[in-house]
Design an enzyme around this catalytic site. Sequence first.
Site, PDB file in Angstrom:
ATOM      1  N   SER A 295      34.601  61.886  52.816  1.00 48.21           N
ATOM      2  CA  SER A 295      34.777  63.217  53.081  1.00 48.21           C
ATOM      3  C   SER A 295      35.240  64.212  51.902  1.00 48.21           C
ATOM      4  O   SER A 295      34.966  65.211  51.696  1.00 48.21           O
ATOM      5  CB  SER A 295      35.952  63.339  54.085  1.00 48.21           C
ATOM      6  OG  SER A 295      37.431  62.936  53.228  1.00 48.21           O
TER       7      SER A 295
ATOM      8  N   LYS B 195      42.131  65.815  51.070  1.00 45.32           N
ATOM      9  CA  LYS B 195      41.306  66.880  51.406  1.00 45.32           C
ATOM     10  C   LYS B 195      41.735  68.031  50.294  1.00 45.32           C
ATOM     11  O   LYS B 195      42.733  67.764  49.647  1.00 45.32           O
ATOM     12  CB  LYS B 195      41.863  67.570  52.901  1.00 45.32           C
ATOM     13  CG  LYS B 195      41.483  66.417  54.154  1.00 45.32           C
ATOM     14  CD  LYS B 195      39.936  66.189  54.185  1.00 45.32           C
ATOM     15  CE  LYS B 195      40.192  65.232  55.276  1.00 45.32           C
ATOM     16  NZ  LYS B 195      38.707  64.474  55.200  1.00 45.32           N
TER      17      LYS B 195
END
Length: 192
Positions: free
Chosen positions: A54, A98
Amino acid sequence: MSADVDHEVVADEGRLGRGARAFGEWALVVAVALFVAIVVRTFFLAHFVVEGSSMYSTLSTGDRVFVNKMSYRLHDPNRGDVVVLHEITGSSERDLIKRVIALPGEEIESRACEIRIDGRLLVEPYLDPTVVTPGNCGGDFGPVVIPEGTVFVLGDNRAGSQDSRALGPILEDDIVGRAFVVFWPRSGWQWL
């Protein structure tokens, strides 16, 4: 002759006493080192192993990063920070990594792979143009206004990331800390 025997016994006791003192000193050093390590790990610094794609190409599976756990006790998250956060889904719990994209009170939206914050285009030099391409950015979303006490996070690999588009804005209290350096593998060492 008995005086010599007494002298030898006293010498042996002296050696034993020095050995016991040395052992005690080393035990104290080890105990203090363990205490300091536990305090640092609990309150100040952690390491995190990246799993998944990710955050590709900024981070890859197997990268190890140091996380500053005190960072957001001293100041609010900033746009562009790479953060580790808790995600709790059902009975499983895992940490995610993230990037903070939008802050409390801001309006975010994505159209044609471009992120706009309060109507202004967000320049994202950390994105790899071969990874985030038109048609491969996870689709359009928003506009969404970010509530107080939360942030909006995205992965750098937009098409391969479960982030605020699915999870919604993330509570600042769910942020473990700010990842600030990749320390392993040595060939991948970099500041974040």
